[in-house]
Design an enzyme around this catalytic site. Structure first.
Site, mmCIF file in Angstrom:
data_model
loop_
_atom_site.group_PDB
_atom_site.id
_atom_site.type_symbol
_atom_site.label_atom_id
_atom_site.label_comp_id
_atom_site.label_asym_id
_atom_site.label_seq_id
_atom_site.Cartn_x
_atom_site.Cartn_y
_atom_site.Cartn_z
ATOM 1 N N ASP A 165 2.293 22.275 3.979
ATOM 2 C CA ASP A 165 2.161 23.712 4.209
ATOM 3 C C ASP A 165 3.422 24.325 4.820
ATOM 4 O O ASP A 165 3.349 25.046 5.805
ATOM 5 C CB ASP A 165 0.951 23.912 5.152
ATOM 6 C CG ASP A 165 0.606 25.363 5.371
ATOM 7 O OD1 ASP A 165 0.795 26.165 4.452
ATOM 8 O OD2 ASP A 165 0.138 25.684 6.485
ATOM 9 N N GLU A 418 -1.484 13.804 9.066
ATOM 10 C CA GLU A 418 -2.639 14.023 8.200
ATOM 11 C C GLU A 418 -2.626 13.278 6.870
ATOM 12 O O GLU A 418 -2.849 13.888 5.822
ATOM 13 C CB GLU A 418 -2.824 15.518 7.933
ATOM 14 C CG GLU A 418 -3.068 16.312 9.183
ATOM 15 C CD GLU A 418 -3.539 17.738 8.918
ATOM 16 O OE1 GLU A 418 -3.351 18.239 7.805
ATOM 17 O OE2 GLU A 418 -4.134 18.326 9.835
ATOM 18 N N TYR A 474 -9.360 22.320 13.357
ATOM 19 C CA TYR A 474 -9.443 23.774 13.164
ATOM 20 C C TYR A 474 -10.869 24.292 13.262
ATOM 21 O O TYR A 474 -11.317 25.039 12.396
ATOM 22 C CB TYR A 474 -8.762 24.150 11.845
ATOM 23 C CG TYR A 474 -7.259 24.017 11.962
ATOM 24 C CD1 TYR A 474 -6.502 25.054 12.488
ATOM 25 C CD2 TYR A 474 -6.611 22.832 11.608
ATOM 26 C CE1 TYR A 474 -5.121 24.939 12.645
ATOM 27 C CE2 TYR A 474 -5.236 22.706 11.759
ATOM 28 C CZ TYR A 474 -4.502 23.754 12.279
ATOM 29 O OH TYR A 474 -3.150 23.642 12.437
ATOM 30 N N GLU A 512 -2.859 19.979 16.831
ATOM 31 C CA GLU A 512 -2.949 21.258 16.111
ATOM 32 C C GLU A 512 -4.327 21.856 16.341
ATOM 33 O O GLU A 512 -5.333 21.150 16.248
ATOM 34 C CB GLU A 512 -2.764 21.081 14.592
ATOM 35 C CG GLU A 512 -1.368 20.730 14.171
ATOM 36 C CD GLU A 512 -1.192 20.689 12.655
ATOM 37 O OE1 GLU A 512 -1.994 21.309 11.919
ATOM 38 O OE2 GLU A 512 -0.235 20.032 12.208
HETATM 39 C C1 EVA Z 1 -2.465 24.979 8.885
HETATM 40 N N1 EVA Z 1 -2.834 22.641 9.224
HETATM 41 O O1 EVA Z 1 -3.364 24.954 8.078
HETATM 42 C C2 EVA Z 1 -1.838 23.653 9.329
HETATM 43 C C3 EVA Z 1 -0.642 23.262 8.501
HETATM 44 C C4 EVA Z 1 -0.122 21.919 9.014
HETATM 45 O O2 EVA Z 1 0.350 24.264 8.555
HETATM 46 C C5 EVA Z 1 -2.538 21.348 9.095
HETATM 47 O O3 EVA Z 1 -0.822 19.723 9.547
HETATM 48 O O4 EVA Z 1 -3.464 20.571 9.185
HETATM 49 C C6 EVA Z 1 -1.160 20.872 8.803
HETATM 50 O O5 EVA Z 1 1.058 21.571 8.379
HETATM 51 O O6 EVA Z 1 -2.039 26.017 9.341
#
Ligand code: EVA
Length: 599
Positions: A165, A418, A474, A512
């Site tokens: 990404d 990942e 997330y 993250e």
């Molecule tokens: C995202 N999520 O969705 C981030 C990506 C990143 O930019 C991830 O490790 O899981 C990735 O590179 O914003």
């Protein structure tokens, strides 16, 4: 050891010239530059700065998105031969490069984020002008680090399709130096630090290209010599050592010299030394034997127009913003950054998790979506390409450790981001990489890798290789976002509960978490993409993290908005920044500043 990665310096024995400036460039879409002898001079070039990511300087889409072979050329004058070796050093070329000196091939390098050096003494014309030509290729495939694929469109043109990404910025993206070093030279050194009460013992090893003896000395900040030793390896004792600490970064100078039989100096290399230890004990991360909680960011090397090119000014602004939010750490997601980042972190007292460019190890465009959206298993690590991929991965890892191992700021190495770790072949793939890192790093720093959403206890096969667990999660964005934020909290707690047995004896950090947020958007009550929602999402995540004593760090995603490939999931790039792409705060920056002041 493949090559000397020591950063250039000047003294009585060593000198360098910068070859940065305006070079010539030409695209080679038919890949026939070689047969047309472009190594002897480019037939129809345009000018291009070096270093630069070429993409964002253009106004035409085909040029911005150009994928395939392309060439660079410059000339330099070399004075008369003074007996020293002439070395050409590229800070990085993305992703692969063949270098020609006066039309003759001097070497090839694959891997877009680490330096490489070529000894060109035999190829140059002293007292004359010399030509450097470089053939570069920026295609992605499943053996390249990072991984992706290259699509051929109907008109025959190619397009990079990253499995990750971020935009596939490429070119000669870091500085080029022409070095002169003695024939018998210092090539590399290692240090390992033990604290003994208030004293520090520094064991060192030096590699040189000759047999003469080596001296090692340490000077304090005022220039006073505090200890010395002779021999290519040995110990140095600093009494009452001033330690290197977070935001209190005391640096000594460590000087190595090669001495001839009469004590005359043949070569000298001065380096900075931060006296600190880093270890994982139980589920705690200890810096100088004291627990440290990691607060900060996943970053990118990314800025308007210049793309991935290093800028001292942008980097300085980033450090000022990180300090303003009371952060102490960042991860070099998803590749080793320019060396100057680490020099600045050494000076500023920041902790770095240094990541190899092993991203996209899953057959899914943009990497983040597949598993989160219930994507299918791609059995990435069962493909025929895997042995070659692993070979490249090992090389990238070795180059990163060789380059970065002496920075006090580097407290851990991250071996992956990942990958698809949900079946045993992934473990077979990664175990030798962890073993290699453990062997190469004399400081034995903790190792980790960032785990994807579906890598959960019971399913994941690689967490046990890690000294601390790093999760990219997330909840409140890809999982149960917006109106479902309360449910996201429950789901998040359920997952962290499942990590508890593993984390009795291993720290867990979040590498993250976050939410895409448009800097101009406000809404009451909140909606996804509005600044209010980014705050709510972070508040929920922090509530969960604060309820578990084995959570030892939080690196939010991302420090700033950044460029990605075009697509329906991205609004001219990823907007999860705490800061905008031009480094102004979103509301969440104030939330973090307040939280991290107290944390
Ligand atoms: C995202 N999520 O969705 C981030 C990506 C990143 O930019 C991830 O490790 O899981 C990735 O590179 O914003």
């Amino acid at each position: 050891m493949k090559q000397s990665m020591l950063y250039p310096c000047t003294n009585a024995h060593r000198s360098f010239a910068s070859l940065d400036g305006l070079w010539k460039m030409q695209f080679d879409p038919a890949s026939d530059g070689i047969t047309q002898n472009w190594q002897d001079g480019l037939p129809d070039p345009f000018s291009m700065p070096v270093p630069a990511s070429f993409a964002d300087v253009f106004t035409e889409k085909e040029k911005r998105d150009y994928c395939g072979d392309f060439w660079y050329e410059t000339k330099f004058y070399l004075e008369a031969d003074d007996g020293r070796d002439v070395i050409l050093r590229f800070g990085s070329i993305t992703h692969r490069a063949t270098v020609y000196i006066n039309g003759v091939c001097a070497g090839f390098h694959e891997g877009g984020f680490t330096p490489f050096v070529l000894n060109i003494t035999e190829l140059v014309r002293f007292g004359n002008r010399n030509r450097i030509t470089v053939r570069v290729n920026n295609e992605l495939n499943e053996t390249s680090i990072p991984c992706g694929t290259t699509k051929v469109r109907k008109d025959g043109s190619r397009l990079a399709q990253p499995y990750f990404d971020f935009f596939n910025y490429s070119g000669i993206q870091r500085s080029v130096h022409l070095l002169k070093v003695p024939k018998e030279a210092i090539l590399d050194y290692d240090t390992a630090i033990t604290l003994n009460g208030s004293d520090a013992v520094i064991s060192y090893q030096v590699k040189t290209s000759g047999e003469h003896s080596v001296s090692a000395e340490i000077f304090d900040r005022k220039g006073n010599r505090v200890c010395a030793n002779t021999g290519k390896s040995g110990e140095l004792l600093i009494r009452d050592a001033r330690l290197w600490n977070v935001r209190d970064a005391y640096l000594y100078t460590l000087v190595f010299r090669i001495l001839d039989d009469n004590g005359g100096e043949i070569d000298k290399y001065p380096a900075r030394l931060g006296v600190r230890t880093i270890e994982v004990k139980g589920n705690r991360i200890l810096l100088n034997s004291r627990e440290v909680y990691l607060k900060g960011y996943g970053k990118h090397e990314d800025f308007e127009v210049i793309g991935r090119q290093f800028s001292w000014t942008v980097a300085k602004r980033d450090f000022e913003l990180m300090k303003w939010t009371n952060a102490n750490c960042f991860r070099t997601s998803h590749y080793p950054y320019a060396e100057e980042w680490y020099q600045m972190a050494d000076e500023e007292g920041f902790l770095i998790i240094d990541e190899v460019p092993a991203v996209g190890m899953m057959r899914s465009l943009m990497n983040f979506a597949a598993a989160g959206a219930g994507g299918k298993d791609t059995r990435f690590f069962t493909a025929d390409t895997v042995p070659q991929l692993q070979k490249n991965h090992k090389e990238q890892l070795e180059e990163m450790i060789l380059r970065d191992k002496n920075h006090p700021s580097v407290i851990a190495f991250s071996i992956f981001n990942e990958p698809e770790t949900t079946y045993p072949e992934a473990r077979d793939y990664f175990a030798p990489l962890f073993a290699l890192a453990r062997e190469l790093d004399v400081q034995k720093r903790p190792l980790t890798g960032a785990l994807l959403v579906n890598s959960t206890p019971g399913k994941d096969t690689c967490a046990e290789l890690c000294d601390f667990i790093s999760l990219n999660r997330y909840y409140g964005w890809y999982i149960l976002g917006g109106p479902d934020l309360n449910d996201a909290e429950g789901a998040f707690r359920a997952e962290v509960d499942a990590w508890r047995p593993i984390c009795e004896n291993k720290p867990l950090i979040f590498t993250e978490f976050g939410a895409d947020t448009h800097a101009g958007e406000h809404k009451l009550p909140s909606v996804m993409w509005a600044q209010e929602y980014q705050n709510e999402c972070y508040e929920m995540n922090f509530r969960v993290m604060d309820s578990y004593d084995f959570v030892k760090g939080e690196l939010v995603w991302n420090f700033a908005d950044f460029q990605t490939t075009e697509g329906i999931m991205r609004v001219n790039g990823n907007k999860k920044g705490i800061f905008t792409r031009n480094r102004q705060p979103k509301d969440a920056a104030f939330l973090l500043k307040k939280r991290w002041e107290q944390k």
